[in-house]
Enzyme design. Structure first.
Site, PDB file in Angstrom:
ATOM      1  CD  GLU A 141      -3.464  -6.124   3.893  1.00 21.95           C
ATOM      2  OE1 GLU A 141      -2.779  -5.091   3.861  1.00 21.95           O
ATOM      3  OE2 GLU A 141      -3.615  -6.870   2.883  1.00 21.95           O
TER       4      GLU A 141
ATOM      5  CD  GLU B  49      -2.907  -1.185   2.319  1.00 19.46           C
ATOM      6  OE1 GLU B  49      -4.127  -0.975   2.250  1.00 19.46           O
ATOM      7  OE2 GLU B  49      -2.339  -1.502   3.380  1.00 19.46           O
TER       8      GLU B  49
END
Length: 699
Positions: free
Chosen positions: A125, A105
């Site tokens: 995640e 990210e």
């Protein structure tokens, strides 16, 4: 600036280096350091652009998971990612090792991305019950397209740099020195007048993600990710990315991330993340304990289990001597192994040449003398104490000094087995779970005299063959089966009480188990449980205990392998059999078992709370080191869903006080024999504590 961040200008290019070993996690100190470095970049007239790079063996491998249950420390990760994007000077992310989760990210917040060919990237995640909550669900679709982004986020799969380049996640591969190559590329971008590319402003390729696609995707998800919460929320985030302005979609991502983080699913999955790592730590066997060399292995028994165990070692490139009592048994076993590998070839998971290489690592024999050079011998014979004693007596005679002698027993007293040798310190239990070439769990059983270096070796071997090794102590059934027996016991009793097996199985399945208890028994073979019960020397005298197992086994209804067990079978398809409930009613009448109306809630309580109560005894007796070890065993070996966290984490989330009250309720109905609350459970209930807190206090 944080000491985790180094800032250096090299011929007009600022190099921002994150140095937070071991994996450069985006901790609060790193986030603040990045923030300060970007402020410095903005004010630095000598820097025309910047390269974000990491020291050590990897790029940012994720956020700091230990911070998730603590108050947010500013600047939080989404703000840092957006600050990278907002920079007025061009920023290049230079990736080596792994850019995972918050690491990827952060890289997607930069204006351009490059990587060495060996780099890996992903947003895993979902494995923690979360979604990529630092703008990842909005940025990845803009780079890779909606379909590719969904597949990556929901699988949690890591991709290599070449695939990332093809997907548009990175723009350049750097051969040779990454730092020098990234700096040179940054200069090229400047010299060519390349624009500052802000990912949030890019359009999403939705050409293959229409309404029908999402409907089909969610339908497949309900099957592939049954019961899990986070995958569905990831889909909603990508839909928001397609349908809403960036800022609104980002708010959707933040809201759904917080819902995921607060869910019991994420609590459970994060617990298991740490528990699986903790299980490798043995308090009295230091990490520095030298392991013995294991360069060749012998497996005694070429049946289904022995063949599966042999495959684990062959897959790791370790030669295996496979012993059977006769040539016919050997040939059958080798045939099954070849068939298993052939299936992998047919599915494209293996090349034909690799199949032959694997088979070449197998040395079949019927002569114990051929085991003389083995570093590790694993006995996989019939689950009968007398037979196992005979085998270990023979192994003691033929095996070299220092060889590790392991038993695959699932329940028997390892100390009695070890006593048949003159070297009990070399004896250990290595309990594989069926099918052994697929199931991840390896229950490693420590005998009274097992040496520390033998334990260290067994744990290392587990890792080498890609198993999750958990050390346990000696008792009947060890940890896994000892706690599974109450689960089976209650399923069996409920059948006598008038509850059809398919209903019990459906309730367990809906709760999240891979299979219901009756289906599991039919798959394993009712005769296996029958024999285990007969080997249980201290079993309480209870004529009702697993009565249906005995009756069906003695009728020859052994499960799938005979076409009938608790169910009857058409191929592998289980079909309810009214005859079984007729037998159950007859047996119940003979035994004086009352017919009851039993709710779904009671089914779950009796299946799981009986297991948890036994788990409390296992912990108090020291058979398991930690409650997390029990959880790792049940998730990796017994089909319990990760989003429940395992039986002891589930107990903590329900509350030991509530579990204890329910145990008392069933004690009032059934008496003390099976439903007496474990002292540790009572202790935690009185104190308002948890198994996890009890474990932490003992460290």
């Amino acid at each position: 600036m944080s000491d985790k961040i180094h800032y250096q200008v090299e011929d007009g290019i600022a190099v921002i280096t994150i140095d937070n070993p071991p994996v450069n996690a985006m901790s609060a100190a790193v986030r603040q350091g990045c923030w300060d470095a970007l402020e410095r970049l903005a004010a630095d007239a000598s820097a025309r652009a910047a390269v974000l790079i990491c020291a050590g063996r990897t790029f940012i491998a994720g956020a700091d998971i230990t911070e998730f249950d603590k108050p947010v420390v500013d600047p939080w990760l989404p703000e840092v990612v957006e600050k990278f994007e907002a920079a007025e000077k061009l920023v290049v992310a230079a990736i080596h090792g792994a850019a995972l989760g918050g690491g990827l990210e952060t890289a997607m917040g930069c204006h351009y991305r490059c990587a060495v060919p060996g780099a890996r990237m992903g947003l895993p995640e979902v494995h923690l019950g979360l979604l990529p909550g630092a703008t990842g669900t909005q940025r990845l679709p803009r780079l890779a397209g909606a379909r590719k982004a969904l597949d990556l986020m929901i699988s949690g799969r890591q991709i290599n740099a070449k695939e990332a380049l093809e997907a548009g996640i990175i723009e350049k591969l750097i051969d040779g020195d990454l730092r020098a190559g990234a700096i040179a590329w940054a200069r090229e971008l400047l010299d060519s007048g390349a624009p500052i590319k802000r990912v949030s402003q890019l359009d999403i390729d939705a050409s293959d993600a229409d309404t029908a696609f999402f409907a089909e995707y969610e339908q497949n998800l309900a099957r592939k990710a049954r019961g899990f919460f986070a995958p569905g929320q990831i889909v909603k985030c990508v839909q928001a990315a397609l349908r809403e302005p960036y800022r609104e979609a980002l708010a959707t991502e933040r809201r759904l991330f917080n819902e995921c983080k607060a869910s019991t699913h994420s609590q459970a999955q994060r617990h298991l993340f740490f528990a699986e790592r903790e299980a490798a730590k043995i308090p009295d066997v230091p990490k520095t304990t030298p392991a013995r060399e294991v360069n060749n292995v012998a497996v005694i028994g070429a049946g289904t289990m022995g063949g599966g165990i042999a495959m684990n070692f062959v897959n790791a490139g370790i030669p295996v001597t496979l012993l059977e009592v006769d040539q016919a048994g050997l040939e059958r076993g080798l045939g099954v192994i070849r068939k298993n590998y052939s299936i992998a070839v047919d599915k494209g998971r293996m090349r034909a040449a690799q199949l032959e290489q694997a088979m070449a690592l197998l040395s079949p024999t019927t002569d114990y003398a051929d085991l003389a050079a083995a570093d590790l011998v694993i006995e996989v014979v019939f689950e009968n104490m007398d037979i196992k004693k005979q085998v270990f007596t023979r192994l003691d005679e033929v095996c070299k000094a220092g060889a590790i002698l392991a038993s695959n027993t699932s329940s028997l007293d390892l100390n009695q087995i070890a006593a048949m040798t003159k070297r009990p310190e070399d004896v250990i239990g290595m309990h594989f779970f069926a099918p052994a070439n697929i199931m991840k769990l390896l229950e490693i059983v420590r005998g009274e005299h097992t040496a520390g270096d033998v334990i260290a070796t067994a744990m290392a071997v587990a890792k080498r063959i890609r198993k999750v090794g958990v050390l346990v102590g000696v008792c009947f059934g060890f940890v896994g089966n000892r706690m599974f027996f109450p689960y089976i016991r209650e399923a069996q009793l409920m059948m006598l009480e008038g509850v059809p097996p398919q209903r019990v199985d459906q309730v367990a399945f809906d709760w999240g188990m891979a299979m219901g208890p009756h289906a599991v028994m039919d798959l394993s073979g009712l005769d296996i449980f029958y024999k285990l019960n007969n080997e249980w020397q201290d079993r309480p005298d209870d004529p009702v205990y697993c009565r249906m197992t005995s009756v069906l086994t003695e009728m020859g209804r052994l499960g799938q392998k005979t076409g009938a067990g608790t169910y009857r079978y058409e191929g592998r398809k289980a079909m309810p059999d009214s005859q079984v409930m007729d037998i159950a009613r007859r047996e119940a009448q003979a035994l004086g078992v009352k017919q009851l109306e039993i709710s779904d809630e009671e089914i779950i309580e009796r299946l799981l709370y009986s297991m948890i109560n036994e788990g409390a005894r296992v912990l108090a007796e020291g058979i398991a080191i930690r409650p997390g070890d029990i959880d790792v065993i049940f998730v990796n070996g017994y089909g319990m869903p990760r989003y429940r966290g395992g039986p002891m984490k589930y107990a903590d989330m329900i509350g030991p006080d509530k579990i204890c009250a329910a145990v008392e309720k069933y004690r009032a109905r059934y008496g003390d024999l099976w439903w007496t609350p474990a002292p540790l459970l009572e202790q935690l209930a009185r104190a308002g504590s948890s198994f996890q807190a009890w474990s932490e206090q003992r460290k």
